[in-house]
Design an enzyme around this catalytic site. Structure first.
Site, mmCIF file in Angstrom:
data_model
loop_
_atom_site.group_PDB
_atom_site.id
_atom_site.type_symbol
_atom_site.label_atom_id
_atom_site.label_comp_id
_atom_site.label_asym_id
_atom_site.label_seq_id
_atom_site.Cartn_x
_atom_site.Cartn_y
_atom_site.Cartn_z
ATOM 1 N N GLY A 131 -3.537 -3.994 -3.355
ATOM 2 C CA GLY A 131 -4.573 -3.694 -4.344
ATOM 3 C C GLY A 131 -4.007 -3.354 -5.707
ATOM 4 O O GLY A 131 -4.444 -3.886 -6.730
ATOM 5 N N ASN B 261 -6.453 -7.515 7.078
ATOM 6 C CA ASN B 261 -6.202 -8.148 8.375
ATOM 7 C C ASN B 261 -6.945 -7.463 9.518
ATOM 8 O O ASN B 261 -7.214 -6.266 9.420
ATOM 9 C CB ASN B 261 -4.696 -8.096 8.682
ATOM 10 C CG ASN B 261 -3.968 -9.286 8.108
ATOM 11 O OD1 ASN B 261 -4.517 -10.385 8.029
ATOM 12 N ND2 ASN B 261 -2.723 -9.072 7.723
ATOM 13 N N HIS C 130 -5.111 -16.835 10.101
ATOM 14 C CA HIS C 130 -3.927 -16.172 9.562
ATOM 15 C C HIS C 130 -3.308 -15.387 10.712
ATOM 16 O O HIS C 130 -3.614 -14.246 10.944
ATOM 17 C CB HIS C 130 -4.348 -15.222 8.439
ATOM 18 C CG HIS C 130 -3.200 -14.568 7.743
ATOM 19 N ND1 HIS C 130 -2.119 -15.264 7.280
ATOM 20 C CD2 HIS C 130 -2.967 -13.274 7.436
ATOM 21 C CE1 HIS C 130 -1.275 -14.423 6.698
ATOM 22 N NE2 HIS C 130 -1.769 -13.203 6.796
HETATM 23 O O1 TXD Z 1 -2.734 -12.755 3.805
HETATM 24 C C1 TXD Z 1 -3.347 -11.725 3.916
HETATM 25 N N1 TXD Z 1 -4.661 -11.745 4.017
HETATM 26 C C2 TXD Z 1 -2.654 -10.416 3.922
HETATM 27 C C3 TXD Z 1 -3.335 -9.275 4.471
HETATM 28 C C4 TXD Z 1 -1.418 -10.233 3.266
HETATM 29 C C5 TXD Z 1 -0.906 -8.967 3.077
HETATM 30 C C6 TXD Z 1 -1.583 -7.759 3.523
HETATM 31 N N2 TXD Z 1 -2.646 -8.039 4.428
HETATM 32 C C7 TXD Z 1 -3.516 -6.909 4.818
HETATM 33 O O2 TXD Z 1 -4.145 -6.333 3.663
HETATM 34 C C8 TXD Z 1 -2.821 -5.749 5.479
HETATM 35 O O3 TXD Z 1 -2.558 -6.022 6.839
HETATM 36 C C9 TXD Z 1 -3.850 -4.653 5.284
HETATM 37 O O4 TXD Z 1 -4.865 -4.790 6.251
HETATM 38 C C10 TXD Z 1 -4.434 -4.954 3.899
HETATM 39 C C11 TXD Z 1 -3.866 -4.097 2.781
HETATM 40 O O5 TXD Z 1 -2.477 -4.189 2.740
HETATM 41 P P1 TXD Z 1 -1.599 -3.162 1.862
HETATM 42 O O6 TXD Z 1 -0.189 -3.535 2.016
HETATM 43 O O7 TXD Z 1 -2.167 -3.051 0.500
HETATM 44 O O8 TXD Z 1 -1.894 -1.818 2.659
HETATM 45 P P2 TXD Z 1 -1.767 -0.308 2.140
HETATM 46 O O9 TXD Z 1 -0.709 -0.203 1.122
HETATM 47 O O10 TXD Z 1 -1.705 0.531 3.360
HETATM 48 O O11 TXD Z 1 -3.163 -0.056 1.391
HETATM 49 C C12 TXD Z 1 -4.378 0.079 2.036
HETATM 50 C C13 TXD Z 1 -5.212 1.027 1.198
HETATM 51 C C14 TXD Z 1 -4.677 2.478 1.198
HETATM 52 O O12 TXD Z 1 -4.474 2.920 -0.118
HETATM 53 C C15 TXD Z 1 -5.772 3.270 1.906
HETATM 54 O O13 TXD Z 1 -5.907 4.604 1.410
HETATM 55 C C16 TXD Z 1 -6.988 2.421 1.591
HETATM 56 O O14 TXD Z 1 -6.543 1.081 1.744
HETATM 57 N N3 TXD Z 1 -8.111 2.698 2.462
HETATM 58 C C17 TXD Z 1 -9.387 2.763 2.007
HETATM 59 N N4 TXD Z 1 -9.898 2.556 0.773
HETATM 60 C C18 TXD Z 1 -11.243 2.708 0.653
HETATM 61 N N5 TXD Z 1 -12.046 3.006 1.690
HETATM 62 C C19 TXD Z 1 -11.567 3.200 2.933
HETATM 63 N N6 TXD Z 1 -12.374 3.491 3.930
HETATM 64 C C20 TXD Z 1 -10.171 3.077 3.120
HETATM 65 N N7 TXD Z 1 -9.364 3.211 4.208
HETATM 66 C C21 TXD Z 1 -8.110 2.975 3.788
#
Ligand code: TXD
Length: 325
Positions: A25, A131, A186
């Site tokens: 993000g 994911n 994926h």
């Molecule tokens: O090709 C693809 N689609 C992907 C998918 C490639 C890379 C990452 N992929 C997936 O994206 C990964 O397996 C995760 O499911 C997501 C996000 O990956 P990221 O690396 O950004 O994960 P982080 O750094 O853990 O960030 C997730 C954020 C974190 O800041 C949490 O506090 C927040 O999500 N989070 C929330 N935000 C809002 N509302 C709720 N409920 C919430 N829960 C967690």
């Protein structure tokens, strides 16, 4: 200046809201504002996190010489009037964890986030990244009741760019001259299509032997896991953020790029009522066209296997969410 007049401000610049201020993000938010593509709103459940990132990025504005703004928030009201909503919220894959392990936790996070965003941005395009991707994209579509062309998942661009990189590295050619295509879910059952990979129009099958191609294809299938293993905490985010950026650019600039993405199939490729990665055109209205290409019997078998695994997880997730299928 002793006197000055003020006039109404123009607030019409495109806006992208990103739900989840984690690695993907925040990297995506940075790319979006620093390339002047759109204003950004970064939302997370953790208090202070999106605000801190937004302030940090704002302080770099003069150095990066861009003209866009970013807001960090925990309040969905701030996502109002978005043109694109990106959902990256969830938990990331840890070493040894499969994408499908994430199903239960992320299904709840993603559907709640999408429903809250919908209140403030009913006309946005929803781009899902969390994911397991194909399942999460289906759930966003299902729980928002949006037309299917307004909900799309990012994975194919990332899987294809990984294959592109491995081909370019193997042959020592420019990355820019390599075109590659990966379809399917994926996950480990994705369908890389070497037959449709070219270097400046020359099929790679003319430049590499079968074993080499198979090795690169397998490395692409394991592309996410390879990085998870190296990073030890968290998963890939630079290439995923670039992939999402590429898709958002095609939408906001109405480029109609032909890209592989998770889209809702209604009979294409012999599949129905499922989100799966296939080539489509993305423009300002969302998904403009789903393109059906010829597959060999073997390729079709892999695609249908991949679809079966996605379907099982959709059913499981709908059950977990207490939603009838
Ligand atoms: O090709 C693809 N689609 C992907 C998918 C490639 C890379 C990452 N992929 C997936 O994206 C990964 O397996 C995760 O499911 C997501 C996000 O990956 P990221 O690396 O950004 O994960 P982080 O750094 O853990 O960030 C997730 C954020 C974190 O800041 C949490 O506090 C927040 O999500 N989070 C929330 N935000 C809002 N509302 C709720 N409920 C919430 N829960 C967690």
């Amino acid at each position: 200046m002793t006197q000055s007049q003020t006039f109404p401000l123009c607030n019409k610049f495109p806006k992208v809201s990103i739900i989840g201020a984690g690695n993907v993000g925040k990297t995506l938010a940075q790319k979006i504002i620093e390339s002047n593509l759109a204003d950004a709103c970064l939302l997370d459940i953790v208090e202070g996190l999106p605000q801190g990132i937004a302030l940090d990025l704002t302080q770099a504005t003069g150095l990066e010489f861009h003209h866009r703004s970013i807001v960090g928030t925990n309040d969905y009201k701030d996502t109002v009037n978005s043109d694109v909503v990106v959902i990256t919220a969830g938990i990331a894959r840890k070493p040894g964890m499969t994408r499908d392990d994430l199903l239960k936790i992320n299904a709840k996070i993603v559907t709640e986030a999408a429903q809250k965003c919908l209140i403030y941005s009913p006309n946005a395009l929803y781009l899902v990244i969390t994911n397991p991707l194909d399942v999460m994209t289906y759930l966003v579509w299902k729980t928002t009741n949006l037309p299917s062309y307004k909900v799309v998942g990012m994975a194919g661009v990332l899987d294809s760019t990984r294959l592109q990189a491995f081909i370019a590295m193997e042959l020592g050619v420019s990355f820019n001259d390599v075109q590659s295509m990966v379809l399917g879910g994926h996950g480990d059952l994705m369908l890389p299509l070497p037959r449709y990979c070219t270097i400046s129009g020359i099929p790679i099958t003319e430049l590499m032997d079968t074993e080499t191609i198979e090795r690169l294809v397998q490395r692409t299938r394991d592309g996410g896991a390879e990085i998870v293993k190296l990073l030890k905490t968290g998963s890939a985010y630079y290439a995923p953020a670039s992939s999402a950026f590429h898709m958002i650019e095609s939408v906001l600039l109405n480029q109609s790029r032909l890209l592989p993405a998770a889209v809702y199939l209604q009979g294409e490729y012999g599949l129905k009522d499922i989100y799966l990665g296939v080539p489509c055109r993305l423009g300002c209205g969302g998904v403009e066209q789903i393109v059906e290409i010829n597959l060999t019997d073997e390729e079709r078998k892999i695609l249908h296997n991949s679809a079966r695994s996605v379907r099982d997880n959709i059913d499981l997730a709908l059950e977990q969410l207490g939603m009838k299928h």
